[in-house]
Design an enzyme around this catalytic site. Structure first.
Site: not given
Ligand code: GAR
Length: 210
Positions: A13, A89-90, A106
């Site tokens: 998203s 993790i990169l 994040h």
């Molecule tokens: C989002 O909430 C993003 O902040 C989080 O994953 C979700 C992805 O949603 N990212 C992390 O946790 C990174 N460590 P999306 O696929 O709908 O964008």
């Protein structure tokens, strides 16, 4: 025109928000996932974007996967790589290779709650506010210079899912803005701080409301 590669692992998203923002002087040249079943890949394909899957399970280890991923990304010669829900993790090699042109979103107010399960941890800690952070990526997990943060209240009856939904709405505003600021050359990194030349108005409005 600045070229952008977006990495996802799932729903996508935030990737969608960046694409639909139609940022001036920016072109999303590819969406790459480490999971073939990432829902965001289908959306990107239907939108007409180039998509690729590079499955981490096909590689012997983290270094081998990241090396292959870098090769695929570099084929697009991106000016910016966006981690939009990329749940890997990169390696330091990967982070150093894209230093200054790799950003991550994040779902917490860093430096609080790096890693996983951020919303439950915010609730368990009794936080009164939660939010999201966009930052340049460095080798240390969730620690690079902060570009932007969005804040939401934590409500009395919140669940982790309810809080995640509230934060996600802010993510969808913040990430396209951060990408636009990067593309416009407004982000100046000074040590661990980012001087965002377009943030002055936003800061003013926050102070005025309070
Ligand atoms: C989002 O909430 C993003 O902040 C989080 O994953 C979700 C992805 O949603 N990212 C992390 O946790 C990174 N460590 P999306 O696929 O709908 O964008």
């Amino acid at each position: 025109m600045k070229k952008i590669v977006i990495l996802i692992s799932g729903r996508g998203s935030n990737m969608q928000a960046v694409v639909e923002a139609n940022i001036a002087q920016a072109e999303v040249v590819a969406v790459i996932s480490n999971r073939a079943d990432a829902a965001g890949l289908q959306w990107a394909e239907q939108y007409g974007l180039a998509t690729e899957t590079i499955c981490h399970q096909d590689y012997a280890g983290r270094e081998a996967f990241d090396t292959a991923l870098m090769a695929r990304i570099d084929a697009y010669q991106p000016d910016l790589v966006v981690l939009a829900g990329f749940m890997r993790i990169l390696t330091p090699e990967f982070c150093n290779h894209y230093a200054g042109r790799l950003i991550n979103i994040h779902p917490s107010l860093l430096p609080a709650f790096p890693g996983l399960h951020t919303h439950q941890r915010a609730l368990d800690s009794g936080c009164r506010v939660a939010g999201c952070t966009i930052h340049f990526v460095t080798a240390e997990l969730d620690c690079g210079p902060i570009i932007a943060q969005g804040v939401v209240p934590v409500l009395g009856n919140d669940t982790a899912d309810a809080l995640a939904q509230r934060v996600l709405r802010v993510e969808h505003e913040l990430l396209p803005q951060a990408v636009a600021d990067f593309v416009a050359g407004k982000l100046v990194v000074e040590g661990n701080r980012v001087n965002n030349l377009s943030m002055a108005d936003i800061d003013d409005s926050i102070f005025l409301k309070n």
